[in-house]
Write a protein that holds these residues in place. Sequence first.
Motif, PDB file in Angstrom:
ATOM      1  N   PHE A  96       1.119  -1.621  -0.272  1.00 38.36           N
ATOM      2  CA  PHE A  96      -0.054   0.167   0.029  1.00 38.36           C
ATOM      3  C   PHE A  96       0.372   1.209   0.237  1.00 38.36           C
ATOM      4  O   PHE A  96       1.634   1.197   0.880  1.00 38.36           O
ATOM      5  N   ASP A  98      -0.262   4.493  -1.602  1.00 37.93           N
ATOM      6  CA  ASP A  98      -0.536   5.807  -1.919  1.00 37.93           C
ATOM      7  C   ASP A  98      -0.505   6.754  -1.080  1.00 37.93           C
ATOM      8  O   ASP A  98       0.253   7.435   0.029  1.00 37.93           O
ATOM      9  N   ARG A 101      -1.865   7.967   2.237  1.00 41.98           N
ATOM     10  CA  ARG A 101      -2.393   6.905   2.482  1.00 41.98           C
ATOM     11  C   ARG A 101      -2.700   7.686   4.850  1.00 41.98           C
ATOM     12  O   ARG A 101      -3.460   6.529   5.229  1.00 41.98           O
ATOM     13  N   ARG A 104      -5.461  10.084   5.153  1.00 41.50           N
ATOM     14  CA  ARG A 104      -7.469   9.617   5.266  1.00 41.50           C
ATOM     15  C   ARG A 104      -7.992  10.240   6.126  1.00 41.50           C
ATOM     16  O   ARG A 104      -9.070  10.988   5.004  1.00 41.50           O
ATOM     17  N   ARG A 154     -14.608   1.841  11.329  1.00 41.33           N
ATOM     18  CA  ARG A 154     -13.822   2.380  10.712  1.00 41.33           C
ATOM     19  C   ARG A 154     -12.469   2.401  10.905  1.00 41.33           C
ATOM     20  O   ARG A 154     -12.355   2.628  12.317  1.00 41.33           O
ATOM     21  N   PHE A 157      -6.309   5.715   8.800  1.00 37.94           N
ATOM     22  CA  PHE A 157      -5.627   5.497   7.968  1.00 37.94           C
ATOM     23  C   PHE A 157      -5.777   5.338   7.333  1.00 37.94           C
ATOM     24  O   PHE A 157      -7.723   5.093   6.675  1.00 37.94           O
ATOM     25  N   ASP A 158      -5.528   4.196   6.479  1.00 38.51           N
ATOM     26  CA  ASP A 158      -6.403   3.068   4.949  1.00 38.51           C
ATOM     27  C   ASP A 158      -6.476   2.134   5.177  1.00 38.51           C
ATOM     28  O   ASP A 158      -6.239   0.937   4.733  1.00 38.51           O
ATOM     29  N   HIS A 159      -6.730   1.668   6.630  1.00 36.72           N
ATOM     30  CA  HIS A 159      -6.810  -0.102   7.563  1.00 36.72           C
ATOM     31  C   HIS A 159      -7.944   0.015   6.916  1.00 36.72           C
ATOM     32  O   HIS A 159      -7.883  -1.592   6.886  1.00 36.72           O
ATOM     33  N   ASN A 160      -9.375   0.016   6.591  1.00 32.54           N
ATOM     34  CA  ASN A 160      -9.695  -0.417   6.232  1.00 32.54           C
ATOM     35  C   ASN A 160      -9.787  -1.048   4.606  1.00 32.54           C
ATOM     36  O   ASN A 160     -10.330  -2.171   4.748  1.00 32.54           O
ATOM     37  N   GLU A 161      -9.174  -0.643   3.436  1.00 31.90           N
ATOM     38  CA  GLU A 161      -8.960  -0.844   2.716  1.00 31.90           C
ATOM     39  C   GLU A 161      -7.590  -1.979   2.698  1.00 31.90           C
ATOM     40  O   GLU A 161      -8.012  -3.178   1.929  1.00 31.90           O
TER      41      GLU A 161
END
Length: 257
Positions: A96, A98, A101, A104, A154, A157-161
Amino acid sequence: MAIESESNPNRISQEAFEREFLPTLSVDCAIFGYDDNNLRVLVRREYIPLDGDVHLEWKLPGNHVKRTETIYDTAARILKEQTGLENIYVKQFSVFSDPERLKRNLVDYEWVRPRIVDDRVVTVGFYSLLNMNDIDNSMLIEDANWMNAYEVERLMFDHNEIFEEAFKKLRNDLLHDPLVFELLPEKFTLTQMQKLYETIFNTNYDKRNYRRKINKMEYLIPLDEFQTGVSHKPARLYSFNRDIYEETRTERFDFRM
């Protein structure tokens, strides 16, 4: 300036941190377990100070890569720190990168910004499978929680992704490798095995088709043991023999129903 890694609350000096860790490279882990017909993922709490108040948020376990480590060493270290277990199944599944990231969510970013060396941190995603019966809960990190994989809130950061990609990769891998046995106890019933597959794929299998499928598995060993302490007729217990699996497989494992 005092800093800390994205996932390590122990403050150290920037100089000491950069000497031991790679500031722009981290590992984040989606650790899956199965319990009471529920697929779970391990998350940890972070307490975020904001406007004189403290907000509770969740994130996947992770940490920066030490300069002396491979990313696999880092993943193993994280898993040992989080669960107290060693030699559990772990697999890299994505990177990852981005540049935004960590940004977010403004609250997350404002919390982590003083604690990182660079605005950009590339993270390598791993997922891990373990039998929750093997875990001594006293060995779990403080503020850890097993969250239902279908009720993940939720994350920071981008941890859901990262979690969603890990879940997708797990499902795909289970069609082609008997990883389900990493989540089951050493001895299990065929119904327990079916319910685990159904839980992960969020579906229901026809029992006859399911039994026809698993009857072809020579490495699924029936035991001269049965369930105990149940109100219904005790079912036979089975075990998985990896040696037989490695010796007898002639083509790629395929569990598609």
